[in-house]
Design an enzyme around this catalytic site. Structure first.
Site, short mmCIF file in Angstrom:
data_model
loop_
_atom_site.label_atom_id
_atom_site.label_comp_id
_atom_site.label_asym_id
_atom_site.label_seq_id
_atom_site.Cartn_x
_atom_site.Cartn_y
_atom_site.Cartn_z
N ASN A 179 0.57 -1.49 0.35
CA ASN A 179 -0.22 -0.04 -0.07
C ASN A 179 0.88 1.19 -0.58
OD1 ASN A 179 0.69 0.31 2.83
ND2 ASN A 179 -1.31 -0.30 3.89
N GLY A 202 -5.36 3.54 -2.59
CA GLY A 202 -6.27 3.92 -1.35
C GLY A 202 -7.74 4.61 -2.04
N ASP A 233 -6.25 -7.64 1.67
CA ASP A 233 -6.01 -9.57 1.43
C ASP A 233 -6.24 -9.93 0.12
OD1 ASP A 233 -4.52 -9.25 3.53
OD2 ASP A 233 -6.32 -9.28 5.28
O1 RIB Z 1 -5.24 -6.91 7.28
C1 RIB Z 1 -5.94 -7.73 7.51
C2 RIB Z 1 -5.99 -8.31 8.71
O2 RIB Z 1 -4.37 -7.77 9.81
C3 RIB Z 1 -6.74 -8.87 10.37
O3 RIB Z 1 -7.36 -10.14 9.61
C4 RIB Z 1 -5.33 -9.29 11.06
O4 RIB Z 1 -5.99 -10.76 11.70
C5 RIB Z 1 -4.60 -8.50 10.57
O5 RIB Z 1 -3.83 -9.65 10.81
#
Ligand code: RIB
Length: 287
Positions: A179, A202, A233
């Protein structure tokens, strides 16, 4: 379902989430929050995102011998992520993330790493081959380096959270995902290898570089923002799936951006990860 084979090497956490009107300032107490528990951890979130987007996924991770482990692994199991390489640590506790999410969907996260911090190169050795290997930095760098030795055409690292890593690791990666804050932390070192760098911006969308040159750019999709936890993620898991499937760079970035947009419209890290059919329907609608 694409069926590309992806190995995720990373963290598993149980997320303890307080949804509040606003995030506390240092030293301040904010009351009136709503509490929820969700499976999380960057490693597990990205592995599950890839799975829901159609990949065959194995997860290499460490959890504790405690009740948090089962709660943290529940959705990975339910959606068929292979956990046969999971290590149960006899001493350390399962990782826990304390998360505050405000009314705009912005968050603050503190992670107690527990067993994630004890993932070792030997936990990773002997697995593979795979179409892609996907790592983050919530486990020791030595384990990520071991993941870099797995036989694959796409060794991807999401450099989150940002911390010092050997220059050789950045150069070894076929794909680095950052990011804006992480991009600033690593600076020019990101672009020294021949591989790709994906940078999320963003509200400005995302950009993809190959060998230091911009090859694709995507504006952000306008969606109602409920909770941004897990959106990054989702982007990582989706980009790995798309590139492993051989999608052209622009199409891969669009796929990842669409998946991430859907993830912010729901609460929780793993409950918000979208399925392939939903991403395809969303993108078709935007075409
Ligand atoms: O990227 C989000 C995650 O970051 C969350 O689920 C938390 O567990 C941290 O690891």
């Amino acid at each position: 379902m694409s069926g590309v084979r992806i190995i995720g090497v990373g963290s598993v956490n149980l997320d303890l989430v307080a949804a509040c009107d606003r995030l506390p300032a240092p030293g301040e107490t904010v009351t009136g929050a709503r509490f929820a528990k969700y499976p999380g951890g960057k490693g597990a979130n990205q592995a599950l995102a890839a799975r829901r987007l159609g990949a065959v996924v194995s997860m290499i991770a460490r959890v504790g011998k405690d009740a948090h482990a089962e709660a943290a692994l529940a959705l990975l199991r339910e959606d068929g992520v292979d956990l046969s390489h999971l290590v149960v640590d006899e001493e350390a506790a399962t990782g826990v993330a304390l998360i505050a999410v405000d009314a705009e969907g912005e968050n603050q996260i503190v992670v107690a790493s527990g067993a994630n911090g004890k993932l070792e190169p030997r936990d990773v050795e002997g697995v593979g081959p795979a179409d892609a290997v996907l790592c983050q930095l919530e486990v020791p760098v030595a384990a990520v380096e071991a993941a870099g030795r797995i036989d694959t055409k796409l060794f991807a690292i999401n450099l989150a959270p940002a911390l010092p890593v050997p220059a050789g690791l950045l150069e070894r990666a076929d794909l680095l995902i950052v990011n804006e804050g992480e991009a600033k932390f690593y600076g020019d070192a990101l672009y020294r290898g021949e591989g790709m760098v994906a940078k999320t911006l963003g509200r400005e969308g995302a950009v993809l570089y190959r060998a230091g040159k911009e090859v694709a750019r995507m504006p952000v999709y306008a969606v109602p923002v409920i909770d941004t936890v897990g959106a990054g993620d989702t982007f990582c898991g989706a980009l790995a799936v798309a590139l492993a499937e051989g999608m052209e760079e622009g199409a891969a970035l669009r796929f990842a951006s669409g998946a991430a947009a859907l993830a912010v419209t729901k609460e929780g890290a793993q409950p918000s990860l979208p399925w392939r059919k939903d991403v395809e329907a969303f993108l078709q609608d935007k075409a």
